[in-house]
Design a protein around this motif. Sequence first.
Motif, short mmCIF file in Angstrom:
data_model
loop_
_atom_site.label_atom_id
_atom_site.label_comp_id
_atom_site.label_asym_id
_atom_site.label_seq_id
_atom_site.Cartn_x
_atom_site.Cartn_y
_atom_site.Cartn_z
N ILE A 162 7.36 12.67 -8.88
CA ILE A 162 7.09 13.69 -7.87
C ILE A 162 5.80 13.32 -7.14
CG2 ILE A 162 6.53 16.12 -7.49
CD1 ILE A 162 8.32 16.82 -9.83
N GLY A 163 5.95 12.83 -5.92
CA GLY A 163 4.80 12.46 -5.10
C GLY A 163 4.59 10.96 -5.02
N GLY A 168 1.39 7.59 -7.70
CA GLY A 168 2.84 7.59 -7.81
C GLY A 168 3.44 6.24 -7.47
N ARG A 169 2.94 5.60 -6.42
CA ARG A 169 3.45 4.29 -6.02
C ARG A 169 3.11 3.22 -7.05
NH1 ARG A 169 4.68 3.76 -0.18
NH2 ARG A 169 4.62 5.87 0.71
N ASP A 186 9.54 13.30 -2.51
CA ASP A 186 8.38 13.32 -1.63
C ASP A 186 8.89 13.63 -0.23
OD1 ASP A 186 6.28 12.65 0.22
OD2 ASP A 186 5.29 11.55 -1.40
N PRO A 187 8.66 14.85 0.24
CA PRO A 187 9.24 15.27 1.53
C PRO A 187 8.70 14.49 2.72
CG PRO A 187 7.73 16.95 0.70
CD PRO A 187 7.91 15.95 -0.40
N LEU A 216 4.39 13.89 -12.65
CA LEU A 216 3.80 14.52 -11.46
C LEU A 216 2.68 13.67 -10.88
CD1 LEU A 216 3.51 18.25 -12.61
CD2 LEU A 216 5.44 17.07 -11.57
N HIS A 217 2.76 13.42 -9.57
CA HIS A 217 1.72 12.65 -8.88
C HIS A 217 1.45 13.20 -7.48
CE1 HIS A 217 1.86 9.87 -12.19
NE2 HIS A 217 3.17 9.85 -12.07
N ALA A 218 1.68 14.49 -7.29
CA ALA A 218 1.43 15.13 -6.01
C ALA A 218 -0.03 15.62 -5.96
CB ALA A 218 2.38 16.32 -5.82
N PRO A 219 -0.60 15.72 -4.75
CA PRO A 219 -1.96 16.26 -4.63
C PRO A 219 -1.96 17.76 -4.87
CG PRO A 219 -1.03 15.89 -2.46
CD PRO A 219 -0.03 15.35 -3.44
N SER A 220 -3.11 18.29 -5.24
CA SER A 220 -3.25 19.74 -5.41
C SER A 220 -3.67 20.34 -4.08
CB SER A 220 -4.28 20.05 -6.49
OG SER A 220 -4.40 21.44 -6.68
#
Length: 336
Positions: A162-163, A168-169, A186-187, A216-220
Motif C-alpha cells: 500500500i503506497g 514502498g518501491r 496507489d491511486p 503499509l508504505h503510505a504517507p501520513s
Amino acid sequence: MSRPGIALAMHPGRTEHVLPDRLLDRLESLGRLLDREPLQTFADERARRLLSEMEILITGWGAPYVGRDVLSTAGGLKMIAHAAGTVKGLIDEDIFRAGIAVSHAAEANAVPVAEFTLAAILFAGKQVFRFRDTYVADRNRDRTHPMQRLTIGNYGRTVGIIGASRIGRRVIELLKPFNFKIILFDPTLSASECAAIGVEKADLDTLMRSADIVSLHAPSLPSTQHMIDAQGLALMKDGATLINTARGAIIDEAALLATLSTGRIDAIIDVTDPEIPEPASAFYDLPNVFLTPHIAGAVGLERTRLGEMAVDEIERYLTGQPLEYAITLADLDTIA
C-alpha cells in the motif's frame, strides 16, 4: 573566496553515528565547520554567534525548530541539509519562501525500513514467530512438526503493498528475487505505471481481500488517516499478516485491536498512534502481534547513511550541482 560556515543542529543522544569523524573531517574540507558540537537551541549566545557566521545548517533528529526567528539571526543562511527523514514540523514554511535550499536524507532512511520490511514479510510468510512461541512453550516438537504441513511458506504467496513511496518501491525491488505475486494500491499510479515497476495495480479492497501479507508504505496525511479501517480489516484472509512500518495513524487502531483479538490475522507493528501505546494496550500482550519500538528506520551504524547523504548534498551545492534530494514548499503537502 571565503569558505562557507557550516553549523550542526541536532540532539547528540539521538544522532550518534550520523556524523562520525570522517564525515566531520570531510565537512572541514568543504567549508568552515564552526563547531563540532551540535546546537540544541537557537536561543543562547553560542547559537547566535554560530548562526551569524553560517551559510549551511545541518539538522537531524532532535534539532530545534527552524523558524522565522532563525532568519533574523542567520542572515547568510543559504542551505539546510537535514540528515534525517521528514522535515515536517522542523522547518517553517518561511524558510522555503526565503529561497533557502532544503534537502533531506529520507532516501537513506528508506533503506533500513525496506530491509526490515523484507525480513518481516519473509518471517510472516513462514510463520516464524508462531513456530518460535510454540517451540519455546512446549520445549519439544510435538506441535511444530505438524505445523510444517500447513499452507504456509513464501512460495507463490501474494504480497500487497500500500503506497508506492520511496520505501514502498524499495520493498518491491527487494521482493523481486522471490516467488511472490506483488499487488499495489496507489491511486497516483496507472496500471501501466504499476506494470513498469513489476507489480499489478489493485484497488484497496481487492488488495486487502487478496493478499496473504499486507505492508503499509503510505504517507501520513489527512487523506490517509485511518485508511485501514474495520471494513478493510474484515476483508483480510484468515491467517493473513498486516505489517506497518509507515505511521500509526494510517490504521484505525481500535478496529485493528478488535480484529487481532479474534486471532484471525497477525500483525507486525513498528509504529503506533500514539507513538508509545498506553501500558495497558493489547499491542503488548496479544500473541499474534510482533511489536517493535519504531526501529525499522536507521538505528546504530545505519544512521551514517543519513550523514553521508547530507554531506553529499552540501558538496553538490558548493560545486554548483543540482541537489538530488531537494524539498520544496509544494512537497510538504505530499511527503510523510
